[in-house]
Design a protein around this motif. Structure first.
Motif, mmCIF file in Angstrom:
data_model
loop_
_atom_site.group_PDB
_atom_site.id
_atom_site.type_symbol
_atom_site.label_atom_id
_atom_site.label_comp_id
_atom_site.label_asym_id
_atom_site.label_seq_id
_atom_site.Cartn_x
_atom_site.Cartn_y
_atom_site.Cartn_z
ATOM 1 N N GLY A 1 48.769 38.111 40.402
ATOM 2 C CA GLY A 1 49.713 38.405 41.462
ATOM 3 C C GLY A 1 48.981 38.485 42.785
ATOM 4 N N LEU A 2 49.723 38.801 43.824
ATOM 5 C CA LEU A 2 49.115 38.930 45.147
ATOM 6 C C LEU A 2 47.958 39.924 45.130
ATOM 7 C CD1 LEU A 2 49.089 38.485 48.253
ATOM 8 C CD2 LEU A 2 50.794 40.330 48.409
ATOM 9 N N ALA A 3 48.150 41.056 44.470
ATOM 10 C CA ALA A 3 47.120 42.098 44.457
ATOM 11 C C ALA A 3 45.812 41.614 43.847
ATOM 12 C CB ALA A 3 47.633 43.324 43.705
ATOM 13 N N ASP A 4 45.891 40.660 42.933
ATOM 14 C CA ASP A 4 44.686 40.172 42.263
ATOM 15 C C ASP A 4 43.832 39.289 43.168
ATOM 16 O OD1 ASP A 4 45.150 41.295 39.599
ATOM 17 O OD2 ASP A 4 46.849 39.930 39.526
ATOM 18 N N ALA A 5 44.393 38.847 44.293
ATOM 19 C CA ALA A 5 43.643 38.002 45.218
ATOM 20 C C ALA A 5 43.119 38.770 46.421
ATOM 21 C CB ALA A 5 44.529 36.847 45.698
ATOM 22 N N ILE A 6 43.496 40.044 46.562
ATOM 23 C CA ILE A 6 43.120 40.801 47.757
ATOM 24 C C ILE A 6 41.637 41.162 47.755
ATOM 25 C CG2 ILE A 6 43.544 42.892 49.103
ATOM 26 C CD1 ILE A 6 45.828 40.858 49.136
ATOM 27 N N PHE A 7 41.141 41.695 46.646
ATOM 28 C CA PHE A 7 39.730 42.073 46.611
ATOM 29 C C PHE A 7 38.806 40.858 46.750
ATOM 30 C CE2 PHE A 7 35.907 43.843 44.270
ATOM 31 C CZ PHE A 7 35.476 44.585 45.353
ATOM 32 N N PRO A 8 39.094 39.725 46.079
ATOM 33 C CA PRO A 8 38.286 38.532 46.347
ATOM 34 C C PRO A 8 38.268 38.142 47.823
ATOM 35 C CG PRO A 8 39.572 38.195 44.377
ATOM 36 C CD PRO A 8 40.037 39.506 44.966
ATOM 37 N N ALA A 9 39.415 38.282 48.492
ATOM 38 C CA ALA A 9 39.461 37.965 49.922
ATOM 39 C C ALA A 9 38.563 38.905 50.712
ATOM 40 C CB ALA A 9 40.899 38.047 50.435
ATOM 41 N N PHE A 10 38.535 40.166 50.321
ATOM 42 C CA PHE A 10 37.686 41.124 51.020
ATOM 43 C C PHE A 10 36.214 40.777 50.836
ATOM 44 C CE2 PHE A 10 35.675 45.094 52.094
ATOM 45 C CZ PHE A 10 36.456 45.559 53.136
ATOM 46 N N LEU A 11 35.815 40.421 49.609
ATOM 47 C CA LEU A 11 34.432 40.018 49.361
ATOM 48 C C LEU A 11 34.099 38.730 50.102
ATOM 49 C CD1 LEU A 11 34.257 40.764 45.530
ATOM 50 C CD2 LEU A 11 33.129 42.050 47.349
ATOM 51 N N PHE A 12 35.045 37.828 50.169
ATOM 52 C CA PHE A 12 34.872 36.587 50.917
ATOM 53 C C PHE A 12 34.581 36.902 52.388
ATOM 54 C CE2 PHE A 12 36.507 32.828 53.168
ATOM 55 C CZ PHE A 12 35.982 31.789 52.413
ATOM 56 N N ILE A 13 35.297 37.883 52.931
ATOM 57 C CA ILE A 13 35.112 38.283 54.333
ATOM 58 C C ILE A 13 33.751 38.953 54.532
ATOM 59 C CG2 ILE A 13 35.996 39.801 56.159
ATOM 60 C CD1 ILE A 13 38.812 39.311 54.894
ATOM 61 N N VAL A 14 33.266 39.666 53.503
ATOM 62 C CA VAL A 14 31.922 40.232 53.585
ATOM 63 C C VAL A 14 30.919 39.128 53.895
ATOM 64 C CG1 VAL A 14 30.052 41.278 52.231
ATOM 65 C CG2 VAL A 14 32.364 42.221 52.093
ATOM 66 N N GLY A 15 31.037 38.006 53.181
ATOM 67 C CA GLY A 15 30.155 36.877 53.440
ATOM 68 C C GLY A 15 30.400 36.248 54.794
#
Length: 393
Positions: free
Chosen positions: A49-63
């Motif tokens: 779901g949407l929630a399952d993609a939020i943390f990956p997006a946050f880690l992506f932004i870390v990079g």
């Protein structure tokens, strides 16, 4: 045409929206009769779901954020790698500490769980608030000392409800801990490689392949030492942050060299291929699963993150439309503080006899409550920034 930039506002905008969504999906996670596509899927479900993609997006932004952050720091011997290690260790420690709230024994401990949690967060604020504007250095050390003493008190009184582990113990790294490990790997790779794009690409591929091999059983021979190789997860967290680093490097190369057309085509095609590859991998590697950090989930979320950031580049950097972000801008500028504030509220709320009206505990009313709550948290963050309160790690 984009001019060379020292700070990409598209990253701030992407971070603000991602942080807003993270608070929102967490707040409505347990509210019944809300749209299922918003939530995390169950651990045994092949899907996301949407929630399952939020943390990956946050880690992506870390990079994404690492190159700009390093550009603004002085190069003094090993000051940058030491800063990376210190920052990662702080995040890992607090992630570990907050996961112990899950096994907190309120019956046998001096204070109840909610009180312990918000006092722990207050200690973090005392220790890590940016005191650079204080005129008296002694006041800074006094406030940090209060935070340290408070933390030591909380550590001393902690008791677990796990009979085998009566005190603080490891269960998982927690959100902050996972961010810390991902940042440690990606930031050190970026620093010691001198920011060379091909090395970032190689490292990203290495982590993605490690994640794939782990799910194919090809890493079983390393099982006794496997936890010590990645230190957190199976390479998925690092793959997300390295993917962000790769995109940041390619974007700056395209801006400075006038290769934006190639950038758009390459990222768009690569993202679509990653999503397609993820769905192809699903059947043989555990499906789409955040809970098990499967290769399909990593590939699909990486493609979604890259395509999403392309949208922010077009909207914010190219079209210069940033004003729409202003109402939630604080979430992108003081992300750690914004992340911690909901837990301050939740832990305090737990210690009271207050409750939400039934109207906002179910369905549409619950979603509306989540939206309002998220905006209030972001605006509280903005207010704290306005009075010069900001966490700095």
């Amino acid at each position: 045409m984009i001019k060379p930039l020292t700070r990409l506002r598209s990253i701030d905008a992407f971070r603000a929206v991602t942080m807003w969504l993270m608070i929102f999906v967490n707040d409505i996670e347990d509210i019944p009769n809300t749209p299922q596509w918003i939530h995390h899927v169950a651990d045994d479900v092949d899907g996301m779901g949407l929630a399952d993609a939020i943390f990956p997006a946050f880690l992506f932004i870390v990079g994404l954020s690492i190159p700009a952050a390093f550009k603004n720091r002085p190069h003094n011997n090993y000051s940058i790698p030491l800063h990376i290690i210190k920052r990662s260790a702080i995040l890992i420690f607090w992630g570990f500490l907050f996961t112990n709230i899950e096994t907190y024994n309120s019956e046998d401990t001096l204070i109840q769980q909610g009180t312990w949690q918000y006092l722990a967060i207050f200690s973090m604020f005392f220790i890590f608030t940016d005191y650079s504007l204080l005129k008296h250095v002694w006041l800074k050390y006094a406030l940090q000392g209060i935070g340290v003493l408070l933390l030591l008190f909380l550590l001393a009184i902690y008791k677990s409800n796990d009979a085998d582990h009566p005190w603080l113990h490891f269960t998982w790294w927690g959100i902050l801990g996972l961010i810390g490990w991902a940042y440690l790997y990606s930031a050190l790779i970026f620093y010691f490689s001198g920011g060379k794009l091909w090395i970032q690409v190689f490292a990203w591929v290495l982590f993605a392949i490690g994640n794939l091999f782990a799910h194919l059983g090809l890493m079983d021979f390393l099982s006794p030492s496997y936890p010590y190789i990645w230190l957190a997860g199976n390479g998925s967290m690092q793959a997300f942050s390295m993917a962000g680093l790769v995109m940041a490097g390619f974007y700056r190369y395209a801006i400075n060299g006038g290769h934006m057309r190639a950038f758009w085509i390459t990222i768009s095609v690569a993202s679509l291929l990653a999503i397609t590859f993820g769905f192809i991998l699903g059947d043989s590697t555990g499906g789409l699963s955040k809970a098990f950090e499967t290769p399909a989930w990593v590939a699909v979320c990486t493609g979604i993150c890259a395509l999403s950031y392309l949208l922010f580049i077009w909207m914010v950097d190219i079209k210069q439309r940033y004003n729409w972000v202003k109402p939630i801008e604080a979430a992108g500028l003081a992300t750690l503080m914004c992340f911690m504030l909901p837990d301050v509220f939740y832990s305090w709320f737990e210690t009271t006899d207050l409750d939400y009206p039934d109207l906002v505990k179910n369905g549409t009313g619950g979603v509306i409550r989540g939206v309002i709550f998220t905006f209030l948290i972001v605006w509280a963050t903005a207010l704290l920034l306005k009075i010069r309160v900001r966490l700095k790690i």
